[in-house]
Write an enzyme that holds these catalytic residues in place. Structure first.
Site, PDB file in Angstrom:
ATOM      1  CD  GLU A 136      -8.465   1.845  -3.617  1.00  0.00           C
ATOM      2  OE1 GLU A 136      -7.852   0.762  -3.804  1.00  0.00           O
ATOM      3  OE2 GLU A 136      -9.038   2.134  -2.555  1.00  0.00           O
TER       4      GLU A 136
ATOM      5  CB  CYS B 120      -4.751  -0.994  -3.419  1.00  0.00           C
ATOM      6  SG  CYS B 120      -4.224  -1.198  -1.720  1.00  0.00           S
TER       7      CYS B 120
ATOM      8  CB  CYS C 286      -5.296   1.645   2.172  1.00  0.00           C
ATOM      9  SG  CYS C 286      -4.078   1.672   0.840  1.00  0.00           S
TER      10      CYS C 286
ATOM     11  CB  ALA D 260       1.858 -16.742  -1.413  1.00  0.00           C
TER      12      ALA D 260
HETATM   13 ZN    ZN Z   1      -4.916   0.977  -1.124  1.00  0.00          ZN
END
Ligand code: ZN
Length: 139
Positions: A59, A57, A96, A50
């Site tokens: 990864e 992530c 990312c 939240a």
């Molecule tokens: Zn990432």
């Protein structure tokens, strides 16, 4: 011992890992499966919160699992990433920027695989995803 990465198997594991993602806010479920230089496979999924910025992530979750198991000797040989929308539609998602930095930390030459917009899977070396990565200067 080194085992040649089985990218097809890693993709299947990444797809499976994505099903366990905790993504109630974005509805973007991401899974990652990596193979270490030792041949072992570790998986991760995204875990949202939240308080948006503290979400993590897939990864880096997989990398954390690998380091937990293998310690500082962990080296990344390959990783596959898979993402799905709320309706289970497969989506093209590449790692990312933060994850790219994390990938090259453990394997600049690691094979990275993810879906392209046309649905096919791309394979690229981690270093090519972040050519001007941060490197701590030696003093
Ligand atoms: Zn990432």
């Amino acid at each position: 011992m080194s085992t040649a990465p089985d990218l097809a198997a890693l993709r299947r594991r990444a797809i499976d890992a994505a099903q366990r993602a905790y993504a109630p806010y974005s509805s973007l479920k991401v899974g990652a499966a990596l193979q270490s230089a030792s041949g072992a496979v570790y998986t991760g999924c995204n875990v949202e919160n939240a308080a948006y910025p503290i979400g993590g992530c897939a990864e880096r979750a997989a990398i954390a699992s690998a380091v937990q198991a293998e310690g500082a000797a962990f080296r990344l040989a390959a990783i596959a990433v898979a993402a799905f929308a709320r309706d289970a539609e497969a989506l093209p998602v590449s790692p990312c920027g933060a994850c790219r930095q994390a990938l090259v930390e453990f394997g600049p030459a690691a094979q990275v695989s993810f879906r392209q917009p046309d649905g096919s899977w791309v394979e690229v070396e981690a270093d090519a995803l972040l050519p001007w990565r941060f490197v701590l200067p030696e003093r």
